[in-house]
Design a protein around this motif. Structure first.
Motif, PDB file in Angstrom:
ATOM      1  N   THR A  23       0.834  -1.211   0.000  1.00 42.49           N
ATOM      2  CA  THR A  23       0.000   0.000   0.000  1.00 42.49           C
ATOM      3  C   THR A  23       0.866   1.257   0.000  1.00 42.49           C
ATOM      4  OG1 THR A  23      -0.222  -0.033   2.423  1.00 42.49           O
ATOM      5  CG2 THR A  23      -1.959  -1.130   1.134  1.00 42.49           C
ATOM      6  N   ALA A  24       2.062   1.145   0.539  1.00 45.75           N
ATOM      7  CA  ALA A  24       2.954   2.306   0.604  1.00 45.75           C
ATOM      8  C   ALA A  24       3.396   2.767  -0.787  1.00 45.75           C
ATOM      9  CB  ALA A  24       4.182   1.985   1.453  1.00 45.75           C
ATOM     10  N   GLY A  25       3.611   1.830  -1.692  1.00 47.96           N
ATOM     11  CA  GLY A  25       4.107   2.188  -3.029  1.00 47.96           C
ATOM     12  C   GLY A  25       3.242   3.225  -3.728  1.00 47.96           C
ATOM     13  N   PRO A  26       1.946   2.971  -3.875  1.00 49.92           N
ATOM     14  CA  PRO A  26       1.102   3.954  -4.555  1.00 49.92           C
ATOM     15  C   PRO A  26       0.998   5.290  -3.800  1.00 49.92           C
ATOM     16  CG  PRO A  26      -0.012   1.827  -4.443  1.00 49.92           C
ATOM     17  CD  PRO A  26       1.225   1.719  -3.604  1.00 49.92           C
ATOM     18  N   ILE A  27       0.975   5.226  -2.467  1.00 46.03           N
ATOM     19  CA  ILE A  27       0.878   6.455  -1.682  1.00 46.03           C
ATOM     20  C   ILE A  27       2.147   7.281  -1.863  1.00 46.03           C
ATOM     21  CG2 ILE A  27       0.747   7.409   0.662  1.00 46.03           C
ATOM     22  CD1 ILE A  27      -0.932   4.934   1.417  1.00 46.03           C
ATOM     23  N   ARG A  28       3.294   6.617  -1.768  1.00 47.27           N
ATOM     24  CA  ARG A  28       4.564   7.326  -1.965  1.00 47.27           C
ATOM     25  C   ARG A  28       4.645   7.933  -3.371  1.00 47.27           C
ATOM     26  NH1 ARG A  28       8.763   6.832   1.498  1.00 47.27           N
ATOM     27  NH2 ARG A  28       8.763   5.189   3.064  1.00 47.27           N
ATOM     28  N   GLU A  29       4.225   7.180  -4.366  1.00 49.00           N
ATOM     29  CA  GLU A  29       4.309   7.681  -5.749  1.00 49.00           C
ATOM     30  C   GLU A  29       3.399   8.890  -5.947  1.00 49.00           C
ATOM     31  OE1 GLU A  29       5.942   8.130  -9.379  1.00 49.00           O
ATOM     32  OE2 GLU A  29       6.627   6.831  -7.760  1.00 49.00           O
ATOM     33  N   LEU A  30       2.188   8.842  -5.403  1.00 51.88           N
ATOM     34  CA  LEU A  30       1.286   9.985  -5.500  1.00 51.88           C
ATOM     35  C   LEU A  30       1.901  11.205  -4.808  1.00 51.88           C
ATOM     36  CD1 LEU A  30      -1.381  11.286  -6.322  1.00 51.88           C
ATOM     37  CD2 LEU A  30      -2.386  10.349  -4.224  1.00 51.88           C
ATOM     38  N   THR A  31       2.500  10.991  -3.661  1.00 51.90           N
ATOM     39  CA  THR A  31       3.142  12.088  -2.932  1.00 51.90           C
ATOM     40  C   THR A  31       4.303  12.658  -3.739  1.00 51.90           C
ATOM     41  OG1 THR A  31       2.543  10.957  -0.888  1.00 51.90           O
ATOM     42  CG2 THR A  31       4.092  12.780  -0.699  1.00 51.90           C
ATOM     43  N   GLN A  32       5.094  11.797  -4.344  1.00 55.77           N
ATOM     44  CA  GLN A  32       6.216  12.238  -5.180  1.00 55.77           C
ATOM     45  C   GLN A  32       5.716  13.089  -6.339  1.00 55.77           C
ATOM     46  OE1 GLN A  32       9.487  11.858  -4.654  1.00 55.77           O
ATOM     47  NE2 GLN A  32      10.117  12.783  -6.577  1.00 55.77           N
ATOM     48  N   ILE A  33       4.675  12.642  -6.999  1.00 53.91           N
ATOM     49  CA  ILE A  33       4.122  13.388  -8.130  1.00 53.91           C
ATOM     50  C   ILE A  33       3.612  14.747  -7.675  1.00 53.91           C
ATOM     51  CG2 ILE A  33       2.197  13.457  -9.783  1.00 53.91           C
ATOM     52  CD1 ILE A  33       2.520  10.334  -9.945  1.00 53.91           C
ATOM     53  N   LEU A  34       2.835  14.772  -6.603  1.00 54.81           N
ATOM     54  CA  LEU A  34       2.202  16.020  -6.163  1.00 54.81           C
ATOM     55  C   LEU A  34       3.182  17.020  -5.553  1.00 54.81           C
ATOM     56  CD1 LEU A  34      -1.120  14.706  -4.638  1.00 54.81           C
ATOM     57  CD2 LEU A  34      -0.838  16.090  -6.703  1.00 54.81           C
ATOM     58  N   LEU A  35       4.163  16.532  -4.791  1.00 50.29           N
ATOM     59  CA  LEU A  35       5.034  17.457  -4.074  1.00 50.29           C
ATOM     60  C   LEU A  35       6.387  17.687  -4.741  1.00 50.29           C
ATOM     61  CD1 LEU A  35       2.843  16.663  -1.872  1.00 50.29           C
ATOM     62  CD2 LEU A  35       4.479  17.677  -0.321  1.00 50.29           C
ATOM     63  N   ARG A  36       6.797  16.791  -5.635  1.00 44.29           N
ATOM     64  CA  ARG A  36       8.082  16.975  -6.311  1.00 44.29           C
ATOM     65  C   ARG A  36       7.990  16.911  -7.831  1.00 44.29           C
ATOM     66  NH1 ARG A  36       8.461  18.430  -2.194  1.00 44.29           N
ATOM     67  NH2 ARG A  36       9.961  18.100  -0.540  1.00 44.29           N
ATOM     68  N   GLY A  37       6.825  16.543  -8.337  1.00 44.89           N
ATOM     69  CA  GLY A  37       6.668  16.451  -9.780  1.00 44.89           C
ATOM     70  C   GLY A  37       6.547  17.815 -10.437  1.00 44.89           C
ATOM     71  N   GLU A  38       6.346  17.793 -11.727  1.00 45.98           N
ATOM     72  CA  GLU A  38       6.215  19.019 -12.507  1.00 45.98           C
ATOM     73  C   GLU A  38       5.028  19.835 -11.995  1.00 45.98           C
ATOM     74  OE1 GLU A  38       5.024  20.120 -17.038  1.00 45.98           O
ATOM     75  OE2 GLU A  38       6.395  18.428 -16.765  1.00 45.98           O
ATOM     76  N   SER A  39       5.290  21.111 -11.748  1.00 47.24           N
ATOM     77  CA  SER A  39       4.242  21.990 -11.227  1.00 47.24           C
ATOM     78  C   SER A  39       4.685  23.433 -11.376  1.00 47.24           C
ATOM     79  CB  SER A  39       3.969  21.690  -9.750  1.00 47.24           C
ATOM     80  OG  SER A  39       3.013  22.590  -9.225  1.00 47.24           O
ATOM     81  N   THR A  40       3.713  24.315 -11.473  1.00 52.16           N
ATOM     82  CA  THR A  40       4.010  25.742 -11.448  1.00 52.16           C
ATOM     83  C   THR A  40       4.145  26.246 -10.017  1.00 52.16           C
ATOM     84  OG1 THR A  40       1.654  26.139 -11.697  1.00 52.16           O
ATOM     85  CG2 THR A  40       3.003  26.269 -13.702  1.00 52.16           C
ATOM     86  N   LEU A  41       3.776  25.434  -9.043  1.00 46.42           N
ATOM     87  CA  LEU A  41       4.036  25.745  -7.634  1.00 46.42           C
ATOM     88  C   LEU A  41       5.399  25.152  -7.278  1.00 46.42           C
ATOM     89  CD1 LEU A  41       0.572  24.898  -6.018  1.00 46.42           C
ATOM     90  CD2 LEU A  41       1.473  27.167  -6.627  1.00 46.42           C
ATOM     91  N   THR A  42       6.180  25.875  -6.528  1.00 47.43           N
ATOM     92  CA  THR A  42       7.490  25.368  -6.141  1.00 47.43           C
ATOM     93  C   THR A  42       7.329  24.235  -5.131  1.00 47.43           C
ATOM     94  OG1 THR A  42       7.792  26.825  -4.227  1.00 47.43           O
ATOM     95  CG2 THR A  42       8.455  27.702  -6.403  1.00 47.43           C
ATOM     96  N   PRO A  43       8.346  23.383  -4.987  1.00 55.67           N
ATOM     97  CA  PRO A  43       8.280  22.372  -3.932  1.00 55.67           C
ATOM     98  C   PRO A  43       8.074  23.009  -2.553  1.00 55.67           C
ATOM     99  CG  PRO A  43       9.989  21.788  -5.490  1.00 55.67           C
ATOM    100  CD  PRO A  43       9.515  23.175  -5.862  1.00 55.67           C
ATOM    101  N   GLY A  44       8.682  24.150  -2.304  1.00 57.93           N
ATOM    102  CA  GLY A  44       8.489  24.834  -1.024  1.00 57.93           C
ATOM    103  C   GLY A  44       7.054  25.252  -0.804  1.00 57.93           C
ATOM    104  N   GLU A  45       6.407  25.768  -1.847  1.00 56.16           N
ATOM    105  CA  GLU A  45       4.994  26.155  -1.728  1.00 56.16           C
ATOM    106  C   GLU A  45       4.117  24.948  -1.461  1.00 56.16           C
ATOM    107  OE1 GLU A  45       4.807  30.131  -4.543  1.00 56.16           O
ATOM    108  OE2 GLU A  45       4.752  28.164  -5.516  1.00 56.16           O
ATOM    109  N   ARG A  46       4.421  23.834  -2.112  1.00 53.66           N
ATOM    110  CA  ARG A  46       3.626  22.627  -1.900  1.00 53.66           C
ATOM    111  C   ARG A  46       3.845  22.070  -0.497  1.00 53.66           C
ATOM    112  NH1 ARG A  46       5.255  19.621  -7.304  1.00 53.66           N
ATOM    113  NH2 ARG A  46       6.928  21.150  -7.297  1.00 53.66           N
ATOM    114  N   GLU A  47       5.069  22.205   0.024  1.00 53.15           N
ATOM    115  CA  GLU A  47       5.330  21.783   1.409  1.00 53.15           C
ATOM    116  C   GLU A  47       4.601  22.691   2.395  1.00 53.15           C
ATOM    117  OE1 GLU A  47       6.662  19.115   2.658  1.00 53.15           O
ATOM    118  OE2 GLU A  47       7.600  18.274   0.867  1.00 53.15           O
ATOM    119  N   LEU A  48       4.420  23.973   2.060  1.00 55.16           N
ATOM    120  CA  LEU A  48       3.637  24.865   2.921  1.00 55.16           C
ATOM    121  C   LEU A  48       2.201  24.360   3.057  1.00 55.16           C
ATOM    122  CD1 LEU A  48       4.762  28.449   1.820  1.00 55.16           C
ATOM    123  CD2 LEU A  48       5.298  27.281   3.977  1.00 55.16           C
TER     124      LEU A  48
END
Length: 186
Positions: A23-48
């Protein structure tokens, strides 16, 4: 004390993710995509967003971890603290304030995200994807927060632990190739 046996050297979410790698694999991958993947929000903004949601959910482990990650990514230790106190007065852009307002609403209830809140974000320059991702990051961290608290995981009190964890989080959310070996005892 956790409700189930978890690795002593892996407090918080890490021990839970190691407990169920399937179960951890899909959760980790979703987190990686949302918080470190391509985005116009910086990783710092997403961590906020993650820090704000975890703080509002009163999940000490996740709040400390994502506050430290935001601090490291932003290169200072004040903004994340101020966002958790009052995001409307924090030194972030109007777009970020509007997105944090959406996150605060979604953290309370998805139904609290009103057309007016979305319009405010759009007027401040937020894209549909940024609004979408803000709500999804919020939902994901509500899951994490309930998981950590619901299983009564260990929450370290040593700030040095969160410094090390924050440094690891900054690099991403994927599981290390060799897992998390038990550290040698001294």
């Amino acid at each position: 004390m956790p409700h189930i046996p978890l690795p002593d050297h892996l407090p918080g979410i890490t021990g839970l993710l190691e407990y169920r790698l399937d179960t951890a694999g899909p959760i980790r991958e979703l987190t990686q995509i949302l918080l470190r993947g391509e985005s116009t929000l910086t990783p710092g903004e997403r961590e906020l967003i993650a820090a704000l949601v975890s703080s509002r959910n009163q999940t000490r482990f996740c709040t400390a971890a994502h506050t430290k990650a935001a601090d490291l990514l932003l290169g200072e230790n004040e903004t994340a603290w101020l966002v958790k106190q009052d995001y409307e007065a924090a030194p972030v852009s109007e777009k970020m304030k509007a997105l944090l307002a959406i996150a605060a609403r979604a953290q309370n209830s998805g139904k609290d995200v009103t057309p007016e809140a979305v319009e405010r974000a759009k007027q401040a320059g937020a894209t549909d994807r940024e609004i979408h991702d803000t709500v999804l990051i919020t939902a994901l961290f509500c899951l994490y927060n309930k998981y950590v608290d619901g299983m009564a995981t260990v929450t370290p009190t040593d700030p040095a632990y969160y410094q090390r964890l924050g440094e690891r989080i900054v690099k991403g959310y994927r599981r290390p190739e060799n897992g998390f070996p038990v550290p040698p005892t001294t």
